[in-house]
Design an enzyme around this catalytic site. Structure first.
Site, PDB file in Angstrom:
ATOM      1  N   LYS A 134       0.877  -1.262   0.011  1.00 26.55           N
ATOM      2  CA  LYS A 134      -0.123  -0.067  -0.082  1.00 26.55           C
ATOM      3  C   LYS A 134       0.819   1.325  -0.024  1.00 26.55           C
ATOM      4  O   LYS A 134       0.463   2.175  -0.525  1.00 26.55           O
ATOM      5  CB  LYS A 134      -0.891   0.022   1.391  1.00 26.55           C
ATOM      6  CG  LYS A 134      -1.874  -1.041   1.105  1.00 26.55           C
ATOM      7  CD  LYS A 134      -2.926  -1.284   2.358  1.00 26.55           C
ATOM      8  CE  LYS A 134      -3.721  -2.540   2.157  1.00 26.55           C
ATOM      9  NZ  LYS A 134      -4.529  -3.021   3.505  1.00 26.55           N
ATOM     10  N   GLN A 177      -4.550  -2.060   9.646  1.00 28.32           N
ATOM     11  CA  GLN A 177      -4.193  -3.190   9.074  1.00 28.32           C
ATOM     12  C   GLN A 177      -5.038  -4.489   9.871  1.00 28.32           C
ATOM     13  O   GLN A 177      -4.432  -4.572  11.132  1.00 28.32           O
ATOM     14  CB  GLN A 177      -2.964  -3.611   8.843  1.00 28.32           C
ATOM     15  CG  GLN A 177      -2.621  -4.910   7.883  1.00 28.32           C
ATOM     16  CD  GLN A 177      -3.174  -4.849   6.467  1.00 28.32           C
ATOM     17  OE1 GLN A 177      -3.353  -3.906   5.725  1.00 28.32           O
ATOM     18  NE2 GLN A 177      -3.940  -5.824   5.953  1.00 28.32           N
ATOM     19  N   ASP A 203     -10.921   2.080   3.960  1.00 30.25           N
ATOM     20  CA  ASP A 203     -11.602   0.593   3.847  1.00 30.25           C
ATOM     21  C   ASP A 203     -12.711   0.572   3.695  1.00 30.25           C
ATOM     22  O   ASP A 203     -13.504  -0.424   3.248  1.00 30.25           O
ATOM     23  CB  ASP A 203     -10.733  -0.197   5.047  1.00 30.25           C
ATOM     24  CG  ASP A 203      -9.499  -0.624   4.880  1.00 30.25           C
ATOM     25  OD1 ASP A 203      -9.417  -1.080   3.664  1.00 30.25           O
ATOM     26  OD2 ASP A 203      -8.517  -0.890   5.664  1.00 30.25           O
TER      27      ASP A 203
END
Ligand code: NAP
Length: 297
Positions: free
Chosen positions: A53, A97, A120
Protein backbone atom coordinates in the site's frame (compact mmCIF):
# COMPACT_ATOMS: atom_id res chain seq x y z
CA UNK A 1 -7.62 -17.62 -25.69
CA UNK A 2 -6.60 -15.11 -23.00
CA UNK A 3 -9.76 -14.66 -20.92
CA UNK A 4 -7.98 -13.30 -17.85
CA UNK A 5 -9.35 -10.25 -16.06
CA UNK A 6 -5.97 -8.81 -15.24
CA UNK A 7 -6.26 -6.68 -12.15
CA UNK A 8 -2.65 -5.68 -12.49
CA UNK A 9 -3.24 -4.10 -15.91
CA UNK A 10 -6.59 -2.53 -14.94
CA UNK A 11 -4.93 -1.13 -11.82
CA UNK A 12 -2.11 0.44 -13.81
CA UNK A 13 -4.63 2.25 -16.02
CA UNK A 14 -6.73 3.48 -13.08
CA UNK A 15 -3.66 4.48 -11.06
CA UNK A 16 -2.42 6.55 -14.01
CA UNK A 17 -5.71 8.49 -13.84
CA UNK A 18 -5.35 8.89 -10.07
CA UNK A 19 -1.80 10.18 -10.59
CA UNK A 20 -3.06 12.79 -13.06
CA UNK A 21 -5.70 13.93 -10.55
CA UNK A 22 -3.02 14.24 -7.88
CA UNK A 23 -0.89 16.33 -10.25
CA UNK A 24 -3.87 18.64 -10.77
CA UNK A 25 -4.36 19.02 -7.01
CA UNK A 26 -0.67 19.76 -6.47
CA UNK A 27 -0.69 22.06 -9.52
CA UNK A 28 -3.30 24.17 -7.72
CA UNK A 29 -0.91 24.53 -4.81
CA UNK A 30 -2.74 22.04 -2.57
CA UNK A 31 -1.35 19.15 -0.60
CA UNK A 32 -1.57 15.68 -2.23
CA UNK A 33 -3.81 13.04 -0.63
CA UNK A 34 -2.30 11.51 2.51
CA UNK A 35 -3.01 7.92 3.62
CA UNK A 36 -2.01 6.68 7.03
CA UNK A 37 -1.80 2.99 7.98
CA UNK A 38 -1.46 1.44 11.43
CA UNK A 39 0.15 -1.98 11.65
CA UNK A 40 0.09 -3.83 14.95
CA UNK A 41 2.36 -6.85 15.43
CA UNK A 42 4.55 -8.91 13.13
CA UNK A 43 2.20 -10.86 10.89
CA UNK A 44 4.15 -11.49 7.66
CA UNK A 45 1.19 -11.17 5.29
CA UNK A 46 -0.01 -7.96 6.99
CA UNK A 47 3.49 -6.44 6.73
CA UNK A 48 3.66 -7.16 3.02
CA UNK A 49 0.13 -5.77 2.41
CA UNK A 50 1.05 -2.53 4.23
CA UNK A 51 4.32 -2.27 2.28
CA UNK A 52 2.43 -2.77 -0.99
CA UNK A 53 0.00 0.00 0.00
CA UNK A 54 2.90 2.34 0.83
CA UNK A 55 4.53 1.63 -2.54
CA UNK A 56 1.23 2.21 -4.37
CA UNK A 57 0.83 5.57 -2.59
CA UNK A 58 4.31 6.62 -3.67
CA UNK A 59 3.61 5.64 -7.28
CA UNK A 60 0.50 7.83 -7.57
CA UNK A 61 2.04 10.76 -5.69
CA UNK A 62 0.18 10.36 -2.37
CA UNK A 63 1.82 11.03 0.95
CA UNK A 64 1.79 8.03 3.26
CA UNK A 65 2.61 7.38 6.89
CA UNK A 66 2.89 3.96 8.49
CA UNK A 67 2.67 3.62 12.24
CA UNK A 68 4.18 0.30 13.28
CA UNK A 69 3.20 -0.82 16.77
CA UNK A 70 4.37 -3.85 18.75
CA UNK A 71 2.21 -6.97 19.20
CA UNK A 72 1.56 -6.12 22.87
CA UNK A 73 0.08 -2.67 22.12
CA UNK A 74 -3.00 -2.19 24.30
CA UNK A 75 -6.41 -1.38 22.89
CA UNK A 76 -6.29 2.05 24.53
CA UNK A 77 -2.88 2.86 23.06
CA UNK A 78 -4.17 1.93 19.62
CA UNK A 79 -7.26 4.13 20.11
CA UNK A 80 -4.99 7.05 21.09
CA UNK A 81 -3.12 6.71 17.78
CA UNK A 82 -6.42 6.55 15.86
CA UNK A 83 -7.77 9.63 17.66
CA UNK A 84 -4.64 11.63 16.81
CA UNK A 85 -4.98 10.74 13.13
CA UNK A 86 -8.74 11.48 13.16
CA UNK A 87 -7.91 14.96 14.46
CA UNK A 88 -5.02 15.55 12.06
CA UNK A 89 -6.30 17.70 9.20
CA UNK A 90 -3.26 16.82 7.10
CA UNK A 91 -4.30 13.15 6.86
CA UNK A 92 -7.21 12.15 4.61
CA UNK A 93 -7.45 8.39 5.01
CA UNK A 94 -6.71 5.90 7.79
CA UNK A 95 -6.55 2.14 7.67
CA UNK A 96 -5.84 -0.22 10.54
CA UNK A 97 -4.42 -3.38 9.00
CA UNK A 98 -6.35 -6.53 9.93
CA UNK A 99 -6.10 -8.99 11.56
CA UNK A 100 -5.31 -7.39 14.91
CA UNK A 101 -3.80 -9.36 17.82
CA UNK A 102 -6.46 -11.37 19.67
CA UNK A 103 -6.53 -9.07 22.76
CA UNK A 104 -7.86 -6.23 20.57
CA UNK A 105 -11.52 -6.03 19.54
CA UNK A 106 -11.52 -5.33 15.79
CA UNK A 107 -15.12 -4.08 15.68
CA UNK A 108 -14.48 -1.64 18.48
CA UNK A 109 -11.31 -0.34 16.81
CA UNK A 110 -13.18 0.02 13.56
CA UNK A 111 -15.80 2.16 15.22
CA UNK A 112 -13.08 4.57 16.44
CA UNK A 113 -11.90 5.50 12.94
CA UNK A 114 -13.60 8.66 11.70
CA UNK A 115 -16.16 7.55 9.06
CA UNK A 116 -14.89 10.41 6.90
CA UNK A 117 -11.36 8.94 6.90
CA UNK A 118 -12.39 5.27 6.81
CA UNK A 119 -10.98 4.52 3.34
CA UNK A 120 -11.33 0.76 3.91
CA UNK A 121 -15.07 1.43 4.18
CA UNK A 122 -15.63 -0.89 7.17
CA UNK A 123 -17.15 1.65 9.61
CA UNK A 124 -20.82 1.08 10.52
CA UNK A 125 -21.71 4.50 9.10
CA UNK A 126 -20.16 3.67 5.73
CA UNK A 127 -21.69 0.16 5.71
CA UNK A 128 -25.06 1.73 6.58
CA UNK A 129 -24.79 4.28 3.79
CA UNK A 130 -23.89 1.47 1.40
CA UNK A 131 -26.89 -0.61 2.53
CA UNK A 132 -29.17 2.39 1.87
CA UNK A 133 -27.76 2.88 -1.63
CA UNK A 134 -26.10 6.11 -0.61
CA UNK A 135 -22.45 5.15 -0.17
CA UNK A 136 -19.75 7.77 0.25
CA UNK A 137 -16.87 5.30 0.71
CA UNK A 138 -17.27 1.75 -0.60
CA UNK A 139 -15.32 -1.10 1.02
CA UNK A 140 -12.03 -1.34 -0.87
CA UNK A 141 -12.22 -4.92 -2.20
CA UNK A 142 -15.84 -4.79 -3.46
CA UNK A 143 -15.11 -1.36 -4.94
CA UNK A 144 -11.97 -2.77 -6.60
CA UNK A 145 -14.08 -5.55 -8.15
CA UNK A 146 -16.53 -2.95 -9.46
CA UNK A 147 -13.63 -0.99 -10.98
CA UNK A 148 -12.34 -4.21 -12.60
CA UNK A 149 -15.75 -4.92 -14.18
CA UNK A 150 -15.84 -1.30 -15.37
CA UNK A 151 -12.33 -1.53 -16.85
CA UNK A 152 -13.32 -4.59 -18.90
CA UNK A 153 -16.76 -3.12 -19.66
CA UNK A 154 -18.47 -6.18 -18.18
CA UNK A 155 -21.98 -5.10 -17.28
CA UNK A 156 -23.78 -7.21 -14.68
CA UNK A 157 -27.14 -5.53 -15.28
CA UNK A 158 -29.93 -8.10 -15.23
CA UNK A 159 -27.40 -10.91 -14.75
CA UNK A 160 -27.54 -13.48 -11.99
CA UNK A 161 -24.52 -12.96 -9.73
CA UNK A 162 -23.79 -15.62 -7.13
CA UNK A 163 -21.46 -14.52 -4.33
CA UNK A 164 -19.86 -17.20 -2.14
CA UNK A 165 -19.07 -15.80 1.32
CA UNK A 166 -20.94 -13.25 3.45
CA UNK A 167 -18.10 -11.51 5.30
CA UNK A 168 -18.44 -7.84 6.17
CA UNK A 169 -15.35 -6.94 4.16
CA UNK A 170 -16.06 -8.77 0.90
CA UNK A 171 -19.15 -10.94 0.30
CA UNK A 172 -21.93 -8.97 1.97
CA UNK A 173 -20.93 -5.46 0.79
CA UNK A 174 -20.22 -6.79 -2.71
CA UNK A 175 -23.66 -8.41 -2.88
CA UNK A 176 -25.21 -5.05 -1.95
CA UNK A 177 -23.05 -3.04 -4.33
CA UNK A 178 -23.76 -5.24 -7.35
CA UNK A 179 -27.52 -5.24 -6.68
CA UNK A 180 -27.78 -1.46 -6.44
CA UNK A 181 -28.95 0.87 -9.18
CA UNK A 182 -25.78 2.28 -10.75
CA UNK A 183 -23.49 1.61 -13.69
CA UNK A 184 -21.99 -1.88 -13.20
CA UNK A 185 -24.73 -2.70 -10.69
CA UNK A 186 -28.36 -3.76 -11.23
CA UNK A 187 -27.57 -7.47 -10.95
CA UNK A 188 -29.84 -10.07 -9.36
CA UNK A 189 -27.70 -11.36 -6.53
CA UNK A 190 -27.70 -14.62 -4.57
CA UNK A 191 -25.50 -14.61 -1.47
CA UNK A 192 -24.27 -18.04 -0.36
CA UNK A 193 -22.46 -19.12 2.81
CA UNK A 194 -21.48 -22.22 4.74
CA UNK A 195 -25.11 -23.10 5.57
CA UNK A 196 -26.37 -22.76 1.97
CA UNK A 197 -28.03 -25.94 0.72
CA UNK A 198 -27.30 -27.17 -2.81
CA UNK A 199 -24.38 -24.77 -3.19
CA UNK A 200 -23.19 -26.44 -6.39
CA UNK A 201 -26.60 -25.91 -8.05
CA UNK A 202 -26.59 -22.22 -7.11
CA UNK A 203 -23.10 -21.83 -8.58
CA UNK A 204 -24.16 -23.54 -11.79
CA UNK A 205 -26.91 -20.91 -12.21
CA UNK A 206 -24.48 -17.99 -11.99
CA UNK A 207 -23.78 -15.72 -14.95
CA UNK A 208 -21.16 -14.16 -12.69
CA UNK A 209 -19.67 -16.24 -9.88
CA UNK A 210 -17.66 -14.57 -7.12
CA UNK A 211 -15.75 -16.77 -4.67
CA UNK A 212 -14.72 -15.13 -1.38
CA UNK A 213 -14.50 -17.96 1.15
CA UNK A 214 -10.80 -18.55 1.77
CA UNK A 215 -10.92 -22.25 0.74
CA UNK A 216 -8.18 -23.01 -1.80
CA UNK A 217 -9.41 -24.40 -5.14
CA UNK A 218 -12.97 -24.93 -3.78
CA UNK A 219 -14.74 -23.95 -7.03
CA UNK A 220 -14.27 -26.64 -9.65
CA UNK A 221 -15.28 -26.70 -13.34
CA UNK A 222 -18.42 -28.80 -12.71
CA UNK A 223 -19.77 -25.93 -10.52
CA UNK A 224 -19.46 -23.32 -13.27
CA UNK A 225 -21.84 -22.53 -16.14
CA UNK A 226 -20.30 -22.45 -19.62
CA UNK A 227 -19.37 -18.82 -20.41
CA UNK A 228 -19.72 -17.51 -16.85
CA UNK A 229 -17.56 -14.67 -15.53
CA UNK A 230 -15.58 -15.90 -12.52
CA UNK A 231 -14.11 -13.56 -9.91
CA UNK A 232 -11.74 -15.21 -7.45
CA UNK A 233 -11.20 -13.14 -4.30
CA UNK A 234 -9.55 -15.91 -2.27
CA UNK A 235 -5.95 -15.51 -1.19
CA UNK A 236 -4.73 -18.27 1.08
CA UNK A 237 -1.05 -18.88 1.68
CA UNK A 238 -0.32 -22.56 1.02
CA UNK A 239 2.96 -24.47 1.24
CA UNK A 240 4.96 -24.43 -1.99
CA UNK A 241 8.23 -25.74 -3.26
CA UNK A 242 9.82 -22.33 -3.85
CA UNK A 243 12.27 -20.01 -2.10
CA UNK A 244 9.58 -18.47 0.14
CA UNK A 245 8.08 -21.85 0.97
CA UNK A 246 4.54 -20.63 0.15
CA UNK A 247 2.33 -19.37 -2.63
CA UNK A 248 -1.06 -17.70 -2.86
CA UNK A 249 -4.00 -19.95 -3.67
CA UNK A 250 -7.36 -18.67 -4.86
CA UNK A 251 -10.77 -20.16 -4.07
CA UNK A 252 -11.13 -21.31 -7.68
CA UNK A 253 -9.44 -24.20 -9.44
CA UNK A 254 -8.14 -21.82 -12.10
CA UNK A 255 -6.64 -24.39 -14.47
CA UNK A 256 -9.91 -26.23 -15.07
CA UNK A 257 -12.38 -23.33 -14.61
CA UNK A 258 -10.60 -21.04 -17.13
CA UNK A 259 -11.57 -23.50 -19.89
CA UNK A 260 -15.27 -22.94 -19.16
CA UNK A 261 -15.36 -19.28 -18.10
CA UNK A 262 -15.69 -16.41 -20.57
CA UNK A 263 -13.56 -14.31 -18.22
CA UNK A 264 -11.72 -15.12 -15.00
CA UNK A 265 -9.44 -13.39 -12.49
CA UNK A 266 -6.10 -15.12 -11.81
CA UNK A 267 -4.58 -15.36 -8.33
CA UNK A 268 -2.29 -13.52 -7.89
CA UNK A 269 -2.75 -10.53 -10.23
CA UNK A 270 -6.57 -10.44 -10.26
CA UNK A 271 -8.57 -8.95 -7.40
CA UNK A 272 -5.52 -8.30 -5.15
CA UNK A 273 -4.17 -5.23 -6.99
CA UNK A 274 -7.73 -3.94 -7.40
CA UNK A 275 -8.20 -3.81 -3.63
CA UNK A 276 -5.28 -1.40 -3.32
CA UNK A 277 -6.63 0.56 -6.28
CA UNK A 278 -10.01 0.77 -4.49
CA UNK A 279 -8.21 2.09 -1.43
CA UNK A 280 -6.31 4.72 -3.47
CA UNK A 281 -9.55 5.76 -5.21
CA UNK A 282 -11.28 6.16 -1.84
CA UNK A 283 -8.40 8.26 -0.47
CA UNK A 284 -8.49 10.52 -3.51
CA UNK A 285 -12.28 10.82 -3.13
CA UNK A 286 -11.91 11.95 0.50
CA UNK A 287 -9.17 14.44 -0.42
CA UNK A 288 -11.27 15.95 -3.22
CA UNK A 289 -14.34 16.12 -1.02
CA UNK A 290 -12.38 17.90 1.73
CA UNK A 291 -10.99 20.38 -0.81
CA UNK A 292 -14.51 21.01 -2.14
CA UNK A 293 -15.59 21.76 1.42
CA UNK A 294 -12.86 24.37 1.61
CA UNK A 295 -10.55 22.33 3.81
CA UNK A 296 -7.13 23.22 2.41
CA UNK A 297 -4.96 21.87 5.25
P1 NAP B 1 -14.14 -14.75 6.07
O1 NAP B 1 -14.43 -13.56 6.90
O2 NAP B 1 -13.42 -15.91 6.64
O3 NAP B 1 -15.54 -15.26 5.49
C1 NAP B 1 -15.62 -16.42 4.75
C2 NAP B 1 -17.03 -16.60 4.25
O4 NAP B 1 -17.06 -17.77 3.45
C3 NAP B 1 -18.05 -16.81 5.38
O5 NAP B 1 -19.23 -16.09 5.08
C4 NAP B 1 -18.31 -18.30 5.34
O6 NAP B 1 -19.62 -18.67 5.69
C5 NAP B 1 -18.10 -18.61 3.88
N1 NAP B 1 -17.70 -20.01 3.68
C6 NAP B 1 -16.67 -20.67 4.25
N2 NAP B 1 -16.63 -21.93 3.81
C7 NAP B 1 -17.65 -22.07 2.94
C8 NAP B 1 -18.14 -23.14 2.15
N3 NAP B 1 -17.55 -24.33 2.17
N4 NAP B 1 -19.21 -22.92 1.38
C9 NAP B 1 -19.83 -21.71 1.35
N5 NAP B 1 -19.41 -20.65 2.07
C10 NAP B 1 -18.34 -20.83 2.84
O7 NAP B 1 -13.35 -14.38 4.76
P2 NAP B 1 -13.09 -12.99 4.00
O8 NAP B 1 -12.39 -12.05 4.89
O9 NAP B 1 -14.30 -12.56 3.27
O10 NAP B 1 -12.03 -13.49 2.93
C11 NAP B 1 -12.34 -14.49 2.00
C12 NAP B 1 -11.11 -14.77 1.15
O11 NAP B 1 -10.82 -13.60 0.41
C13 NAP B 1 -9.84 -15.07 1.96
O12 NAP B 1 -9.04 -15.96 1.23
C14 NAP B 1 -9.16 -13.73 2.05
O13 NAP B 1 -7.76 -13.83 2.22
C15 NAP B 1 -9.48 -13.18 0.69
N6 NAP B 1 -9.43 -11.73 0.56
C16 NAP B 1 -8.75 -11.24 -0.48
C17 NAP B 1 -8.71 -9.89 -0.69
C18 NAP B 1 -7.98 -9.38 -1.87
O14 NAP B 1 -7.68 -8.22 -1.95
N7 NAP B 1 -7.69 -10.23 -2.85
C19 NAP B 1 -9.34 -9.01 0.19
C20 NAP B 1 -10.06 -9.54 1.26
C21 NAP B 1 -10.11 -10.92 1.43
P3 NAP B 1 -20.25 -18.45 7.19
O15 NAP B 1 -20.55 -16.99 7.27
O16 NAP B 1 -21.46 -19.29 7.16
O17 NAP B 1 -19.17 -18.91 8.13
Amino acid sequence: MDNRLRGKIASEAIRQRIKKDVELIVGHGDRPPHLSAILVGNDGASKSYVNAKEKACEEVGFLSTIIRLPENTSQNELIEHITKINENDKIDGLIVQLPLPSHIDENMINSKISPNKDVDGFHDVNMGRLAKGNAFINPATPYGILLLLEHYNLSVEGKHVVVLGRSNIVGRPLSILLSENHAFGNATVTLCHSRTKNLKEWCQKADVLVAAIGKPYFVTADMVKEGAVVIDVGTTRIEADNERGWKLAGDVNYTEVKEKASAITPVPGGVGPMTITGLLSNTLLVRKSRLEQGNSA
